[in-house]
Design a protein around this motif. Structure first.
Motif, PDB file in Angstrom:
ATOM      1  N   GLU A 186      -6.461 -13.930  -6.880  1.00  0.00           N
ATOM      2  CA  GLU A 186      -5.645 -13.303  -5.834  1.00  0.00           C
ATOM      3  C   GLU A 186      -6.485 -12.547  -4.809  1.00  0.00           C
ATOM      4  O   GLU A 186      -6.130 -12.486  -3.623  1.00  0.00           O
ATOM      5  CB  GLU A 186      -4.623 -12.336  -6.448  1.00  0.00           C
ATOM      6  N   VAL A 187      -7.601 -11.959  -5.263  1.00  0.00           N
ATOM      7  CA  VAL A 187      -8.447 -11.154  -4.378  1.00  0.00           C
ATOM      8  C   VAL A 187      -9.908 -11.428  -4.712  1.00  0.00           C
ATOM      9  O   VAL A 187     -10.223 -11.999  -5.760  1.00  0.00           O
ATOM     10  CB  VAL A 187      -8.155  -9.642  -4.555  1.00  0.00           C
ATOM     11  N   ASP A 215     -12.505  -7.225  -0.533  1.00  0.00           N
ATOM     12  CA  ASP A 215     -11.198  -7.284   0.128  1.00  0.00           C
ATOM     13  C   ASP A 215     -10.598  -5.887   0.271  1.00  0.00           C
ATOM     14  O   ASP A 215     -10.657  -5.073  -0.659  1.00  0.00           O
ATOM     15  CB  ASP A 215     -10.213  -8.145  -0.670  1.00  0.00           C
ATOM     16  N   SER A 216      -9.997  -5.618   1.415  1.00  0.00           N
ATOM     17  CA  SER A 216      -9.181  -4.424   1.591  1.00  0.00           C
ATOM     18  C   SER A 216      -7.785  -4.724   1.062  1.00  0.00           C
ATOM     19  O   SER A 216      -7.190  -5.749   1.418  1.00  0.00           O
ATOM     20  CB  SER A 216      -9.109  -4.032   3.075  1.00  0.00           C
ATOM     21  N   VAL A 217      -7.266  -3.848   0.210  1.00  0.00           N
ATOM     22  CA  VAL A 217      -6.011  -4.135  -0.487  1.00  0.00           C
ATOM     23  C   VAL A 217      -5.150  -2.875  -0.566  1.00  0.00           C
ATOM     24  O   VAL A 217      -5.616  -1.753  -0.376  1.00  0.00           O
ATOM     25  CB  VAL A 217      -6.269  -4.655  -1.913  1.00  0.00           C
ATOM     26  N   ALA A 218      -3.885  -3.102  -0.865  1.00  0.00           N
ATOM     27  CA  ALA A 218      -2.965  -2.039  -1.246  1.00  0.00           C
ATOM     28  C   ALA A 218      -2.402  -2.390  -2.613  1.00  0.00           C
ATOM     29  O   ALA A 218      -2.345  -3.562  -2.999  1.00  0.00           O
ATOM     30  CB  ALA A 218      -1.848  -1.887  -0.224  1.00  0.00           C
ATOM     31  N   VAL A 219      -1.997  -1.368  -3.358  1.00  0.00           N
ATOM     32  CA  VAL A 219      -1.433  -1.561  -4.697  1.00  0.00           C
ATOM     33  C   VAL A 219       0.077  -1.383  -4.615  1.00  0.00           C
ATOM     34  O   VAL A 219       0.560  -0.392  -4.060  1.00  0.00           O
ATOM     35  CB  VAL A 219      -2.012  -0.537  -5.696  1.00  0.00           C
ATOM     36  N   LEU A 220       0.814  -2.359  -5.158  1.00  0.00           N
ATOM     37  CA  LEU A 220       2.251  -2.187  -5.244  1.00  0.00           C
ATOM     38  C   LEU A 220       2.647  -1.990  -6.704  1.00  0.00           C
ATOM     39  O   LEU A 220       1.931  -2.434  -7.617  1.00  0.00           O
ATOM     40  CB  LEU A 220       3.004  -3.378  -4.650  1.00  0.00           C
ATOM     41  N   PRO A 221       3.758  -1.335  -6.973  1.00  0.00           N
ATOM     42  CA  PRO A 221       4.156  -1.054  -8.363  1.00  0.00           C
ATOM     43  C   PRO A 221       4.545  -2.327  -9.101  1.00  0.00           C
ATOM     44  O   PRO A 221       5.635  -2.870  -8.918  1.00  0.00           O
ATOM     45  CB  PRO A 221       5.362  -0.118  -8.200  1.00  0.00           C
ATOM     46  N   ALA A 222       3.653  -2.810  -9.939  1.00  0.00           N
ATOM     47  CA  ALA A 222       3.916  -4.022 -10.726  1.00  0.00           C
ATOM     48  C   ALA A 222       3.327  -3.849 -12.116  1.00  0.00           C
ATOM     49  O   ALA A 222       2.809  -4.786 -12.709  1.00  0.00           O
ATOM     50  CB  ALA A 222       3.318  -5.250 -10.027  1.00  0.00           C
ATOM     51  N   PRO A 276      -3.190  -8.019   0.011  1.00  0.00           N
ATOM     52  CA  PRO A 276      -4.245  -7.947   1.029  1.00  0.00           C
ATOM     53  C   PRO A 276      -3.780  -7.167   2.254  1.00  0.00           C
ATOM     54  O   PRO A 276      -2.602  -7.178   2.615  1.00  0.00           O
ATOM     55  CB  PRO A 276      -4.493  -9.419   1.373  1.00  0.00           C
ATOM     56  N   ARG A 277      -4.715  -6.480   2.889  1.00  0.00           N
ATOM     57  CA  ARG A 277      -4.427  -5.785   4.147  1.00  0.00           C
ATOM     58  C   ARG A 277      -5.619  -5.976   5.074  1.00  0.00           C
ATOM     59  O   ARG A 277      -6.724  -6.272   4.621  1.00  0.00           O
ATOM     60  CB  ARG A 277      -4.154  -4.305   3.920  1.00  0.00           C
ATOM     61  N   ALA A 278      -5.382  -5.803   6.345  1.00  0.00           N
ATOM     62  CA  ALA A 278      -6.458  -5.951   7.320  1.00  0.00           C
ATOM     63  C   ALA A 278      -7.541  -4.915   7.050  1.00  0.00           C
ATOM     64  O   ALA A 278      -7.251  -3.762   6.714  1.00  0.00           O
ATOM     65  CB  ALA A 278      -5.908  -5.788   8.733  1.00  0.00           C
TER      66      ALA A 278
END
Length: 354
Positions: A103-104, A108-115, A137-139
């Motif tokens: 996935e990454v 990589d610049s990333v954000a974490v979502l609640p999973a 992923p994020r810019a």
């Protein structure tokens, strides 16, 4: 030095790639007993190398949520295992990945979502290991503070209003205690799908801010009768969906605003008078249920639909995360105190200096 033992110890042989040798020990917020913000402590912890399906990120910003407060207090829908960390959201850069991660990639610049469950992972640290499936992923040039304020709020609103049993265009939606992150995101989601968001607040000073944030109507519950105002706004029909993060005795009045065949989604139990051993009230013809976003984030297909929906809204400007305030990572207790004060309008974010 604290050694958290929520997950099995990791062997360095599990790690596919670690880009550099770290010179400083990671820090992580933890607690060993339930209670107020004073039970939180910051300590050094060993570096965790990611296992299969996991990634380690260097954290730049951390989203603070009511779920963190309830988990810390021992009032969440599952209890902490001590010693416990906390935190569902963060933004940062991938530093290492475990076997099987596609996935990454490192860098990589990333954000974490609640999973994930807070008994398994947490984001209140400057270097944390999380499931790779929980990374978005994020810019590379995107603002980490904003990125850390997105996913809990917007995915929760998406799951309630769009996924599964979608709200129809023109439907009235009641959003109680709407000045939190989820309430403000739900206003924007309702507007995007053509619904009519009705927001409530106890504070007259926040009425105009809610209108400016996109609410079609705002009811100040300290001055107005909730049921009467909803009937006036909806022409006597009531709302098809209500979202309430508070519960407590006030839930009875919220139920009265829901039209026959409608639903009340209780997504928080912030009122300390809640006694969930008695369950939620039952009302003939109205669905009253506890709601969490994990039905979305725990299913790969639903999770991807949510990511696509939120990303589209962010791209076209329909969604603009509202950040109330930022605190330095080391001021985690003050951030929780501010959250509990009820004064915030939008998300609270911790920023991490490296």
């Amino acid at each position: 030095m604290l050694r958290l033992t929520r997950r099995p110890p990791r062997s360095t042989a599990q790690t596919v790639l670690i880009p550099k040798k770290e010179t400083a020990m990671p820090r992580q917020v933890y607690f060993t007993t339930a209670g107020g913000p004073e039970v939180l402590h910051l300590d050094e912890v060993p570096f965790n190398n990611p296992g299969a399906g996991e990634a380690r990120i260097r954290v730049d910003a951390i989203g603070v949520n009511r779920a963190d407060q309830m988990f810390r207090e021992g009032r969440y829908f599952y209890p902490p295992n001590f010693p416990s960390t906390l935190g569902y959201e963060a933004a940062g850069v991938v530093e290492a990945i475990g076997p099987g991660v596609t996935e990454v990639a490192v860098g990589d610049s990333v954000a974490v979502l609640p999973a994930f469950k807070l008994t398994d992972y947490g984001t209140y640290g400057d270097y944390v290991v999380v499931p790779a499936a929980a990374l978005v992923p994020r810019a590379a040039d995107s603002d980490p503070v904003t990125a850390a304020a997105i996913w809990m709020a917007y995915v929760a609103a998406y799951g309630a209003l769009v996924e599964g049993d979608p709200v129809a265009k023109g439907d009235h939606v009641l959003l109680t205690a709407a000045t939190g992150g989820v309430g403000l995101a739900a206003i924007q989601v309702a507007n995007r799908i053509g619904a009519v968001p009705i927001a409530t607040t106890r504070t007259p000073a926040k009425k105009q801010r809610l209108l400016d944030a996109g609410a079609a109507h705002v009811i100040v519950t300290s001055e107005e009768d909730l049921g009467q105002r909803v009937q006036e706004i909806t022409g006597g029909q009531g709302v098809t969906t209500a979202m309430d993060p508070v519960g407590g005795p006030g839930i009875v009045e919220v139920i009265k605003t829901v039209s026959p065949g409608g639903r009340l989604l209780v997504y928080g139990i912030l009122d300390p008078r809640n006694d969930m051993s008695q369950g939620l009230p039952t009302v003939e013809g109205i669905e009253v249920s506890l709601y969490t976003l994990f039905g979305v984030t725990g299913d790969p297909d639903r999770r991807q639909r949510a990511i696509d929906f939120v990303t589209a809204g962010l791209t076209d400007g329909a969604f603009t995360p509202v950040v109330d305030s930022t605190f330095d990572f080391t001021a985690y207790a003050q951030a929780h105190q501010h959250m509990e004060s009820g004064q915030q309008f939008g998300k609270i974010v911790l920023t991490v200096q490296h």
